[in-house]
Write an enzyme that holds these catalytic residues in place. Structure first.
Site, PDB file in Angstrom:
ATOM      1  N   ARG A 256       0.385  -1.711  -0.057  1.00 52.14           N
ATOM      2  CA  ARG A 256       0.385  -0.172  -0.009  1.00 52.14           C
ATOM      3  C   ARG A 256       0.864   1.695   0.092  1.00 52.14           C
ATOM      4  O   ARG A 256       1.330   1.382   0.997  1.00 52.14           O
ATOM      5  CB  ARG A 256      -0.856  -0.538   1.186  1.00 52.14           C
ATOM      6  CG  ARG A 256      -1.468   0.582   1.431  1.00 52.14           C
ATOM      7  CD  ARG A 256      -2.328   0.894   2.941  1.00 52.14           C
ATOM      8  NE  ARG A 256      -1.753   1.382   3.542  1.00 52.14           N
ATOM      9  CZ  ARG A 256      -1.404   1.405   4.972  1.00 52.14           C
ATOM     10  NH1 ARG A 256      -1.927   0.365   5.507  1.00 52.14           N
ATOM     11  NH2 ARG A 256      -0.931   2.036   5.952  1.00 52.14           N
ATOM     12  N   HIS A 260      -3.002   4.198   5.354  1.00 52.04           N
ATOM     13  CA  HIS A 260      -4.398   3.229   5.258  1.00 52.04           C
ATOM     14  C   HIS A 260      -5.645   4.238   4.651  1.00 52.04           C
ATOM     15  O   HIS A 260      -6.065   3.848   3.708  1.00 52.04           O
ATOM     16  CB  HIS A 260      -4.327   3.538   6.877  1.00 52.04           C
ATOM     17  CG  HIS A 260      -5.991   2.097   6.812  1.00 52.04           C
ATOM     18  ND1 HIS A 260      -5.843   1.096   6.381  1.00 52.04           N
ATOM     19  CD2 HIS A 260      -7.054   2.991   6.958  1.00 52.04           C
ATOM     20  CE1 HIS A 260      -7.396   0.569   6.485  1.00 52.04           C
ATOM     21  NE2 HIS A 260      -8.053   1.704   7.366  1.00 52.04           N
ATOM     22  N   TYR A 269       4.110   4.687  11.007  1.00 53.79           N
ATOM     23  CA  TYR A 269       4.770   3.131  11.830  1.00 53.79           C
ATOM     24  C   TYR A 269       5.513   2.336  10.387  1.00 53.79           C
ATOM     25  O   TYR A 269       5.584   1.226  10.762  1.00 53.79           O
ATOM     26  CB  TYR A 269       3.510   2.545  11.911  1.00 53.79           C
ATOM     27  CG  TYR A 269       2.086   2.319  10.875  1.00 53.79           C
ATOM     28  CD1 TYR A 269       2.745   1.665   9.824  1.00 53.79           C
ATOM     29  CD2 TYR A 269       1.655   3.266  11.278  1.00 53.79           C
ATOM     30  CE1 TYR A 269       1.375   2.192   8.611  1.00 53.79           C
ATOM     31  CE2 TYR A 269       0.422   3.503  10.496  1.00 53.79           C
ATOM     32  CZ  TYR A 269       0.613   2.875   9.295  1.00 53.79           C
ATOM     33  OH  TYR A 269      -0.257   3.531   7.779  1.00 53.79           O
TER      34      TYR A 269
END
Ligand SMILES: Cc1ncc(C[n+]2csc(CCOP(=O)(O)OP(=O)(O)O)c2C)c(N)n1
Length: 365
Positions: A256, A260, A269
């Site tokens: 990705r 998100h 992260y």
């Protein structure tokens, strides 16, 4: 006992990241016309995605989970379906839904906060993009099983993420798909993260494709950034399922590229060098190189699509307040009726009524 069920250790790859043909005997390379269609759909998909991301920044959309980086998985899957097959996408899969031929503005309806999915699922044989993780796996198995009972030649293809494979619903769906030999293909887009949770904190399985074996499901691991490999693998799975061979599980290994959603900060992260590593594996550049294209061949068409979306998204959606209370129950219960009356009594733009409801303990939110 496990013959033919286990995935290969290395993901199936037909075209390598540098754009060269790999030496593999797993599946034939799709013909040039198909590869060009895949590339064209990926160009449109990426442009659509960039335009929608810009619209979220302008406040035109409530939320958008980007498909960038996952175009090969999504176009490869959507184009491998036959006209009579069904697609069960998630919130992540807008590019797959656009590739199905659904009006891009209709795809955005739910992301703009309306109560419905914007398109007619039956007409397009595409279920609404589901937000509750893994529920679509059960819907797909149910539809596929029902089609088989009715002797219809229909395969259901369901898209899910790595995180969704940890859900109980996925277990139930895989189990009964196998028991019933339902014509369903599970395409897991392993993009490395479930929001901020990396794969190694999500599962101890050797790979997500290995999960199929416990259910007796034939499973494949494919390079999810190789559109040719995704298309060939999903096509073969659809043919096998349609021929009565039962379900197939495909893990497409991808990444990705964006956060998100627009509400997430991925720098908290994951490291830049990890993102850079995947940038080198860009699915569009890989296929353009293989096809000997400059990379700008379908830009005009994609630009027209983006301009159309921009223009039509230029006005805010204005769902009626009443619609919040419709389609919840066939007969509205007293409590909901009361909430509706209170909510519709609100002064225009005011919140005092809502605060009042909370204070008197009826709790509406
Ligand atoms: C049943 C359920 N539990 C939790 C959530 C909250 N949630 C939304 S997205 C997400 C992560 C999903 O990750 P993955 O399945 O890998 O899909 P991706 O978003 O990476 O495409 C979670 C936990 C949800 N939508 N549904």
């Amino acid at each position: 006992m496990t013959e033919g069920l286990l995935p290969t250790d290395e993901p199936i790859q037909l075209i390598d990241p540098a754009g060269s043909r790999t030496v593999t005997t797993t599946f034939d390379l799709p013909d040039r016309e198909t590869l060009t269609a895949l590339y064209r759909a990926m160009v449109s998909g990426r442009r659509f995605d960039a335009q929608v991301t810009a619209l979220t920044r302008q406040g035109r959309l409530a939320v958008y989970p980007s498909s960038r980086g996952q175009e090969a998985c999504q176009t490869g899957t959507a184009l491998a379906l036959r006209p009579q097959d069904w697609l069960f996408p998630t919130y992540r899969d807008s590019v797959a839904v656009v590739t199905r031929g659904i009006d891009p503005m209709d795809v955005l309806v739910s992301f703009r906060g309306d109560w419905h999915c914007g398109y007619d699922p039956r007409q397009h044989r595409t279920a609404p993009q589901c937000t509750p993780l893994a529920t679509n796996t059960l819907h797909a198995v149910g539809l596929a099983h029902a089609a088989r009972l009715k002797n219809e030649d229909t395969v259901a293809v369901v898209l899910l993420g790595d995180g969704a494979t940890s859900e109980g619903d996925t277990h139930e769906a895989l189990n009964f798909a196998a028991v019933w030999k339902a014509p369903v293909v599970f395409v897991v887009q392993n993009n490395g993260y479930a929001i901020s949770v990396p794969l190694h904190r999500q599962t101890a399985a050797p790979s997500l494709a290995h999960k199929g074996i416990g259910y007796g499901i034939r499973s494949f691991r494919v390079d999810g950034n190789d559109a040719a490999a995704v298309y060939a693998t999903v096509s073969a799975a659809v043919s096998a399922a349609a021929a009565g061979a039962g379900p197939v599980l495909i893990e497409a290994v991808t990444y990705r590229m964006e956060a998100h959603t627009n509400a997430d900060d991925a720098t908290r992260y994951r490291q830049d060098d990890e993102v850079a590593h995947w940038l080198e594996r860009d699915p569009l550049r890989r296929l353009a190189t293989f096809l000997g294209l400059k990379g700008s061949e379908f830009d005009d068409e994609a630009e027209l699509l983006a301009a159309d979306v921009r223009t039509r998204a230029g006005t805010d959606a204005s769902p009626s307040p009443e619609s919040l209370f419709e389609h919840v129950y066939a007969e509205r219960p007293v409590m909901l009726e009361r909430q509706m009356v209170d909510a519709l009594d609100l002064p225009a733009g005011g919140r005092s009524g809502v605060e009042g409801l909370e204070e008197d303990g009826r709790g509406t939110r």
